[in-house]
Write a protein that holds these residues in place. Structure first.
Motif, PDB file in Angstrom:
ATOM      1  N   GLU B   4       0.835  -1.220   0.000  1.00 51.73           N
ATOM      2  CA  GLU B   4       0.000   0.000   0.000  1.00 51.73           C
ATOM      3  C   GLU B   4       0.865   1.264   0.000  1.00 51.73           C
ATOM      4  O   GLU B   4       0.412   2.330  -0.405  1.00 51.73           O
ATOM      5  CB  GLU B   4      -0.954   0.018   1.197  1.00 51.73           C
ATOM      6  N   GLN B   7       2.526   1.228  -3.968  1.00 51.22           N
ATOM      7  CA  GLN B   7       1.606   1.390  -5.096  1.00 51.22           C
ATOM      8  C   GLN B   7       1.444   2.846  -5.565  1.00 51.22           C
ATOM      9  O   GLN B   7       1.486   3.108  -6.770  1.00 51.22           O
ATOM     10  CB  GLN B   7       0.237   0.769  -4.732  1.00 51.22           C
ATOM     11  N   PRO B   8       1.293   3.804  -4.653  1.00 51.08           N
ATOM     12  CA  PRO B   8       1.157   5.192  -5.126  1.00 51.08           C
ATOM     13  C   PRO B   8       2.361   5.681  -5.915  1.00 51.08           C
ATOM     14  O   PRO B   8       2.214   6.464  -6.851  1.00 51.08           O
ATOM     15  CB  PRO B   8       1.016   5.994  -3.819  1.00 51.08           C
ATOM     16  N   GLY B  11       2.085   4.114  -9.491  1.00 50.67           N
ATOM     17  CA  GLY B  11       1.058   4.819 -10.260  1.00 50.67           C
ATOM     18  C   GLY B  11       1.491   6.220 -10.651  1.00 50.67           C
ATOM     19  O   GLY B  11       1.270   6.678 -11.776  1.00 50.67           O
ATOM     20  N   SER B  12       2.163   6.881  -9.711  1.00 46.67           N
ATOM     21  CA  SER B  12       2.591   8.252  -9.941  1.00 46.67           C
ATOM     22  C   SER B  12       3.693   8.321 -11.008  1.00 46.67           C
ATOM     23  O   SER B  12       3.637   9.162 -11.908  1.00 46.67           O
ATOM     24  CB  SER B  12       3.094   8.835  -8.613  1.00 46.67           C
ATOM     25  N   ASN B  98       3.123  13.635  -6.118  1.00 41.73           N
ATOM     26  CA  ASN B  98       1.849  12.987  -6.437  1.00 41.73           C
ATOM     27  C   ASN B  98       1.623  11.749  -5.554  1.00 41.73           C
ATOM     28  O   ASN B  98       0.507  11.502  -5.097  1.00 41.73           O
ATOM     29  CB  ASN B  98       1.808  12.576  -7.909  1.00 41.73           C
ATOM     30  N   ALA B  99       2.683  10.982  -5.333  1.00 38.90           N
ATOM     31  CA  ALA B  99       2.546   9.755  -4.528  1.00 38.90           C
ATOM     32  C   ALA B  99       2.222  10.096  -3.073  1.00 38.90           C
ATOM     33  O   ALA B  99       1.324   9.478  -2.475  1.00 38.90           O
ATOM     34  CB  ALA B  99       3.833   8.938  -4.606  1.00 38.90           C
ATOM     35  N   GLN B 102      -1.316  11.034  -2.539  1.00 39.71           N
ATOM     36  CA  GLN B 102      -2.221   9.877  -2.426  1.00 39.71           C
ATOM     37  C   GLN B 102      -2.134   9.250  -1.039  1.00 39.71           C
ATOM     38  O   GLN B 102      -3.146   8.872  -0.451  1.00 39.71           O
ATOM     39  CB  GLN B 102      -1.878   8.830  -3.480  1.00 39.71           C
ATOM     40  N   LEU B 103      -0.902   9.155  -0.516  1.00 34.23           N
ATOM     41  CA  LEU B 103      -0.741   8.584   0.828  1.00 34.23           C
ATOM     42  C   LEU B 103      -1.374   9.494   1.877  1.00 34.23           C
ATOM     43  O   LEU B 103      -1.943   9.029   2.859  1.00 34.23           O
ATOM     44  CB  LEU B 103       0.743   8.346   1.135  1.00 34.23           C
ATOM     45  N   ARG B 106      -4.857   8.925   2.275  1.00 32.60           N
ATOM     46  CA  ARG B 106      -5.149   7.690   3.024  1.00 32.60           C
ATOM     47  C   ARG B 106      -4.832   7.839   4.512  1.00 32.60           C
ATOM     48  O   ARG B 106      -4.827   6.858   5.248  1.00 32.60           O
ATOM     49  CB  ARG B 106      -4.342   6.530   2.439  1.00 32.60           C
TER      50      ARG B 106
END
Lengths: 149, 166
Positions: B4, B7-8, B11-12, B98-99, B102-103, B106
Motif C-alpha cells: 500500500e 503502489q502510489p 502509479g505516480s 503525487n505519490a 495519495q498517501l 489515506r
C-alpha cells in the motif's frame, strides 16, 4: 504544443502578463512555454518566495503561478506576504503536492486556485481564464488576433 | 515494505512518465535493496518527513532524461547539459509529490523537501529500521529506476484515533 485562443487584457488588449515562481528551471521553462501558447507574456521569474515578493512589486503581473515547496521561503508564505501588500493579487498555486491541507492553507492566505503537477496545458488555461474572467480582467478570447488584423 | 506504500509511487511514476515522455512505461523489475544503491544514470533524491519518513531516488538512463528535456525544448538535448539534471529533479518532485498526496489522502501526513541532484555513485545502505525497494521501468528511450526507502514513525491518524482508551 497546442495553441490556445489568446487571453488578452480588457484595459488595453495587450497580452496577459505572468510572473512564474518555481525553484526548478525545468518547471519555469515548461510553464513559460504553456504561457506562450496561451498568447501571454512572462514578465518575471523567481526561484523562491522572497524573490517572488520583490518581483511582484516590481512587475505588477496580471497573474502569478506559484510553486509551494521552495527553498528560503515557501509558496504559501509568499502568497500571504504578497496579498498583504497587494490584496488584488491573482495567484494560482502550481505544485506536485496536492494535500488538502496545503490547498486550503494557500486559499486561506489569498491564492485563487490550485493546479497539480504535471500541469496539463488545457487545465491550466481554463483555470487562468476562470481567475481572470472572475475579476473582469480579460477581454473576449481571441481579441489579440482581431486587433492584429 | 507494505504494498500500500509502494503502489502510489508506481502509479505516480507511470502517470508522470506518460505525461512528460508522451509514451507508456512498463515496469520490468522489482527488487529489495540488499546493499547500498549504485546510481545508474542521472539521479535526484527527494526526502520526506512525517508519520512515515524516508527518501526516494529517481534514477534515469541519460538518454531517457535527455529525451524528456528534449520534449520540452523541442530539440535534441545532450545528456551532459545541466538542464538534464534539472529535468530529473523536477520529475522526481512530481513523482514523489503525487505519490505522497495519495498517501496523505489515506491518512498519512508528510512534509516533502525540495529535490536534490544525487552526485554520489554509491549510496549508503539504508538503516536496519528502513526497507528499500527498487522499481525498474522500461521506456523506448532507456530505463528509469525508483528507489524507495521509508519507515513508519507513527501509525496513521485514523488508526491512532481508533485505539480504545484504557
Amino acid at each position: 504544443m497546442k495553441q490556445f485562443e489568446a487571453l488578452t487584457r480588457k484595459q488595453d488588449s495587450e497580452p496577459v502578463r505572468y510572473l512564474i515562481v518555481d525553484d526548478s528551471v525545468f518547471a519555469r521553462k515548461s510553464l513559460a512555454k504553456m504561457i506562450e501558447s496561451f498568447g501571454g507574456q512572462v514578465i518575471g521569474e523567481a526561484g523562491d518566495g522572497c524573490t517572488a515578493i520583490t518581483e511582484f512589486s516590481r512587475t505588477k503581473p496580471d497573474i502569478v503561478l506559484m510553486d509551494i515547496t521552495m527553498p528560503q521561503m515557501e509558496g504559501i508564505e509568499a502568497v500571504e506576504r504578497i496579498v498583504q501588500q497587494h490584496p488584488d493579487a491573482r495567484i494560482v498555486m502550481v505544485s506536485s503536492v496536492g494535500y488538502q491541507d496545503n490547498i486550503l492553507a494557500a486559499l486561506q492566505k489569498g491564492a485563487r486556485h490550485f493546479v497539480q503537477k504535471p500541469v496539463k496545458p488545457d487545465a491550466l488555461y481554463e483555470i487562468i481564464r476562470y481567475v481572470l474572467n472572475d475579476d473582469g480582467v480579460t477581454a473576449t478570447v481571441g481579441a489579440a488576433e482581431e486587433k492584429s488584423r | 515494505m507494505k504494498m500500500e506504500l509502494i503502489q502510489p509511487f508506481i502509479g505516480s511514476l507511470d502517470a508522470v512518465l506518460a505525461e512528460m515522455m508522451k509514451e507508456p512505461a512498463k515496469i520490468v523489475d522489482l527488487t529489495m535493496e540488499v546493499e547500498g544503491y549504485r546510481r545508474k544514470g542521472t539521479a535526484a533524491v527527494v526526502t520526506f518527513r512525517g508519520q512515515i519518513e524516508g527518501r526516494v531516488i529517481l534514477d534515469m538512463d541519460p538518454a531517457a532524461a535527455a529525451h524528456v528535456a528534449g520534449c520540452l525544448f523541442g530539440k535534441e538535448v545532450d545528456s551532459s547539459e545541466p538542464i538534464v539534471r534539472e529535468t530529473v529533479c523536477e520529475l522526481a518532485n512530481m513523482v514523489i509529490g503525487n505519490a505522497v498526496t495519495q498517501l496523505n489522502d489515506r491518512g498519512f501526513q508528510f512534509k516533502v523537501l525540495p529535490p536534490e541532484v544525487l552526485t554520489q555513485e554509491q549510496c549508503d545502505k539504508t538503516g536496519n529500521d528502513s526497507e528499500a525497494t527498487v522499481l525498474c521501468f522500461e521506456t523506448s528511450n532507456g530505463r528509469v529506476y525508483l528507489n524507495i526507502a521509508m519507515k513508519y514513525l507513527q501509525r496513521r491518524t485514523r488508526e491512532r484515533s481508533a485505539v480504545p482508551v484504557a
